[in-house]
Enzyme design. Structure first.
Site, PDB file in Angstrom:
ATOM      1  N   GLU A  97     -83.773 157.664  54.749  1.00 40.16           N
ATOM      2  CA  GLU A  97     -84.699 158.035  56.045  1.00 40.16           C
ATOM      3  C   GLU A  97     -85.551 158.955  56.005  1.00 40.16           C
ATOM      4  O   GLU A  97     -85.139 159.913  55.258  1.00 40.16           O
ATOM      5  CB  GLU A  97     -83.278 158.163  56.999  1.00 40.16           C
ATOM      6  CG  GLU A  97     -83.574 158.087  58.388  1.00 40.16           C
ATOM      7  CD  GLU A  97     -84.588 156.669  59.060  1.00 40.16           C
ATOM      8  OE1 GLU A  97     -85.608 156.701  58.521  1.00 40.16           O
ATOM      9  OE2 GLU A  97     -83.986 156.263  59.837  1.00 40.16           O
ATOM     10  N   ASP A 101     -82.341 161.806  63.972  1.00 40.58           N
ATOM     11  CA  ASP A 101     -82.322 162.630  64.947  1.00 40.58           C
ATOM     12  C   ASP A 101     -81.011 162.108  66.188  1.00 40.58           C
ATOM     13  O   ASP A 101     -79.934 163.055  65.682  1.00 40.58           O
ATOM     14  CB  ASP A 101     -83.531 161.942  66.164  1.00 40.58           C
ATOM     15  CG  ASP A 101     -83.909 162.553  67.307  1.00 40.58           C
ATOM     16  OD1 ASP A 101     -83.493 163.794  67.566  1.00 40.58           O
ATOM     17  OD2 ASP A 101     -84.764 162.295  68.003  1.00 40.58           O
ATOM     18  N   ASP A 158     -94.522 160.199  62.001  1.00 42.58           N
ATOM     19  CA  ASP A 158     -95.898 159.950  62.828  1.00 42.58           C
ATOM     20  C   ASP A 158     -95.641 160.224  64.264  1.00 42.58           C
ATOM     21  O   ASP A 158     -94.792 160.475  64.925  1.00 42.58           O
ATOM     22  CB  ASP A 158     -96.192 158.572  62.982  1.00 42.58           C
ATOM     23  CG  ASP A 158     -95.232 157.655  63.796  1.00 42.58           C
ATOM     24  OD1 ASP A 158     -93.777 157.755  63.437  1.00 42.58           O
ATOM     25  OD2 ASP A 158     -95.592 157.013  64.658  1.00 42.58           O
TER      26      ASP A 158
HETATM   27  P1  IMP Z   1     -82.653 158.289  65.865  1.00 42.33           P
HETATM   28  O1  IMP Z   1     -82.469 156.893  65.970  1.00 42.33           O
HETATM   29  O2  IMP Z   1     -82.721 158.965  67.229  1.00 42.33           O
HETATM   30  O3  IMP Z   1     -81.826 158.880  64.963  1.00 42.33           O
HETATM   31  O4  IMP Z   1     -84.271 158.262  65.365  1.00 42.33           O
HETATM   32  C1  IMP Z   1     -84.499 158.155  64.150  1.00 42.33           C
HETATM   33  C2  IMP Z   1     -86.077 157.754  64.203  1.00 42.33           C
HETATM   34  O5  IMP Z   1     -86.835 158.209  65.171  1.00 42.33           O
HETATM   35  C3  IMP Z   1     -86.691 158.409  62.827  1.00 42.33           C
HETATM   36  O6  IMP Z   1     -86.570 157.250  61.790  1.00 42.33           O
HETATM   37  C4  IMP Z   1     -88.091 158.450  63.109  1.00 42.33           C
HETATM   38  O7  IMP Z   1     -88.887 157.102  63.076  1.00 42.33           O
HETATM   39  C5  IMP Z   1     -87.922 158.867  64.660  1.00 42.33           C
HETATM   40  N1  IMP Z   1     -88.229 160.253  64.887  1.00 42.33           N
HETATM   41  C6  IMP Z   1     -87.006 161.131  65.261  1.00 42.33           C
HETATM   42  N2  IMP Z   1     -87.586 162.466  65.613  1.00 42.33           N
HETATM   43  C7  IMP Z   1     -88.772 162.348  65.032  1.00 42.33           C
HETATM   44  C8  IMP Z   1     -89.804 163.389  64.908  1.00 42.33           C
HETATM   45  O8  IMP Z   1     -89.499 164.491  65.226  1.00 42.33           O
HETATM   46  N3  IMP Z   1     -90.978 162.777  64.609  1.00 42.33           N
HETATM   47  C9  IMP Z   1     -91.285 161.863  64.318  1.00 42.33           C
HETATM   48  N4  IMP Z   1     -90.373 160.766  64.180  1.00 42.33           N
HETATM   49  C10 IMP Z   1     -89.215 161.082  64.652  1.00 42.33           C
HETATM   50 MG    MG Z   2     -87.907 156.113  61.007  1.00 41.69          MG
END
Ligand code: IMP
Ligand code: MG
Length: 175
Positions: A97, A101, A158
């Protein structure tokens, strides 16, 4: 609107750390082959940089899901867009990954993959934002860098599909 990008982690430091993680993986999987699963699109850069530094036998597959849409705040909904080409049953799988986040995407994906009965299933990420974790059940075996709650771009990441190609990790500062 113009974007300014502040370098958070320079290219040399990113590459050096990926080398360290690769060495650890080579050690941990000695005598085995590893099946890398790259989560499109953001993880492409990290996956290739990591794979180039692995000396154990490597195979790769790709999957794609969406959780964010065009914004910068997670909607909490994960949709599978492209599934794997091959079965993973009995294989030593490492999911790659770009950034974790809330953990929402990975909680969904790891469950889905675990149901397919891999021999082992682990997770490697370029970046982790632990302060924002909602899904604490998501366990990351290999983390290159932990960062604060910042929106970052570069090394595959991105902002509305831009800046993935930056060779460093930067913080987007909008004015
Ligand atoms: P989660 O599902 O909240 O853990 O988010 C994961 C996905 O969100 C990652 O694979 C990224 O595609 C996107 N993402 C989370 N934080 C960022 C960031 O700071 N910059 C760019 N993409 C992010
Ligand atoms: Mg991603």
């Amino acid at each position: 609107m113009s974007d300014r990008i502040r370098v958070l982690i320079p290219e040399e430091k990113v590459n050096q750390r990926i080398g360290e993680i690769a060495a650890q993986i080579n050690h941990d999987y000695e005598g085995k082959s590893i099946h890398l699963i790259c989560i499109l699109k953001g993880s492409v850069f990290f996956t290739t940089e990591l794979a180039k530094r692995l000396t154990i036998p490597v195979t790769m597959d790709f999957m794609s899901c969406s959780s964010y849409g065009a914004g910068t705040v997670s909607k909490g909904i994960v949709k599978l867009i492209k599934d794997l080409d091959e079965p993973i049953e009995g294989r030593d799988v490492l999911v790659i990954e770009d950034i974790i986040d809330s953990g929402n995407t990975l909680a969904y994906l790891m469950n889905l993959l675990q149901d397919r009965k891999p021999a082992s299933l682990e997770l490697a990420t370029l970046l982790d934002k632990p302060a924002r974790r909602v899904h604490h059940e998501v366990k990351v075996k290999y983390t290159c860098f932990e960062i604060d709650d910042l929106f970052v771009v570069g090394c595959g990441m991105d902002a509305d599909q831009r800046y993935r190609n930056l060779p460093y990790i930067g913080v987007l500062e909008q004015d």
